[in-house]
Motif scaffolding. Structure first.
Motif, PDB file in Angstrom:
ATOM      1  N   ALA A   1     -72.742 -51.703   2.453  1.00  0.00           N
ATOM      2  CA  ALA A   1     -73.243 -50.355   2.169  1.00  0.00           C
ATOM      3  C   ALA A   1     -72.700 -49.350   3.185  1.00  0.00           C
ATOM      4  O   ALA A   1     -72.365 -48.214   2.838  1.00  0.00           O
ATOM      5  CB  ALA A   1     -74.767 -50.345   2.163  1.00  0.00           C
TER       6      ALA A   1
ATOM      7  N   LEU B   1     -80.684 -50.389   3.642  1.00  0.00           N
ATOM      8  CA  LEU B   1     -79.227 -50.315   3.474  1.00  0.00           C
ATOM      9  C   LEU B   1     -78.751 -51.305   2.416  1.00  0.00           C
ATOM     10  O   LEU B   1     -77.951 -50.956   1.546  1.00  0.00           O
ATOM     11  CB  LEU B   1     -78.534 -50.644   4.798  1.00  0.00           C
TER      12      LEU B   1
ATOM     13  N   SER C   1     -74.227 -49.879  -3.877  1.00  0.00           N
ATOM     14  CA  SER C   1     -73.972 -49.572  -5.289  1.00  0.00           C
ATOM     15  C   SER C   1     -73.442 -50.789  -6.036  1.00  0.00           C
ATOM     16  O   SER C   1     -72.810 -51.662  -5.450  1.00  0.00           O
ATOM     17  CB  SER C   1     -72.941 -48.446  -5.407  1.00  0.00           C
TER      18      SER C   1
ATOM     19  N   GLU D   1     -69.156 -48.676   2.241  1.00  0.00           N
ATOM     20  CA  GLU D   1     -69.164 -47.799   1.068  1.00  0.00           C
ATOM     21  C   GLU D   1     -69.476 -46.344   1.453  1.00  0.00           C
ATOM     22  O   GLU D   1     -68.809 -45.421   0.996  1.00  0.00           O
ATOM     23  CB  GLU D   1     -70.214 -48.325   0.090  1.00  0.00           C
ATOM     24  N   ARG D   2     -70.459 -46.151   2.306  1.00  0.00           N
ATOM     25  CA  ARG D   2     -70.878 -44.803   2.712  1.00  0.00           C
ATOM     26  C   ARG D   2     -69.850 -44.058   3.547  1.00  0.00           C
ATOM     27  O   ARG D   2     -69.754 -42.842   3.472  1.00  0.00           O
ATOM     28  CB  ARG D   2     -72.160 -44.876   3.558  1.00  0.00           C
ATOM     29  N   HIS D   3     -69.112 -44.796   4.381  1.00  0.00           N
ATOM     30  CA  HIS D   3     -68.321 -44.122   5.413  1.00  0.00           C
ATOM     31  C   HIS D   3     -66.817 -44.414   5.367  1.00  0.00           C
ATOM     32  O   HIS D   3     -66.110 -44.075   6.309  1.00  0.00           O
ATOM     33  CB  HIS D   3     -68.887 -44.480   6.792  1.00  0.00           C
TER      34      HIS D   3
END
Length: 144
Positions: free
Chosen positions: A75, A17, A22, A78-80
């Motif tokens: 992370a 993760l 990014s 960022e993802r969710h």
């Protein structure tokens, strides 16, 4: 030794993760920005958010200076974060705080958050986990 302290902190999942976070990027539009720091560990997250017309998160960009635990948490943000409202993030932050403090057994309503479970018995890591969520909330609040 406290329960859970003999388990490894930096699991393969946490390291994956953290590595998946990014690099900061320019957003189409910067609606709100916030920079937050953790006084306990020195971690720092600068987050920019782009919101849609319903004030839901459309995109985020983060500059994260944190340990692998903080990077993994960032992370997950960022993802969710996409589609979340201010209230969604505020509720997730409260639930995450309770989960980390062991006040509730179940995970908060944030996908993959259980990946960070090895850090629950390590109070010194809680600030790094909460930091990206605090940055997202502050950036949404800063949006005009």
């Amino acid at each position: 030794m406290a329960a859970g302290m003999n388990r490894p902190l930096y699991t393969t999942e946490i390291l994956r993760l953290a590595a998946a976070l990014s690099e900061p990027r320019a957003l189409e539009r910067e609606d709100g920005c916030a920079e937050v720091r953790s006084p306990t560990c020195g971690s720092r997250v600068a987050l920019t958010v782009q919101l849609d017309e319903d004030r839901r998160v459309e995109a985020v960009s983060q500059n994260v200076h944190a340990c692998a635990i903080g990077q993994a948490s960032a992370a997950l943000v960022e993802r969710h974060a996409r589609g979340r409202t201010h209230n969604d993030v505020a509720e997730a932050l409260v639930a995450l705080s309770r989960w980390l403090a062991d006040d509730q057994a179940e995970d908060c309503d944030w996908p993959e958050i259980s990946t960070l479970a090895p850090a629950r018995p390590r109070k010194s890591r809680h600030g790094a986990i909460l930091l990206p969520f605090r940055a997202l909330l502050a950036a949404i609040e800063a949006a005009q």
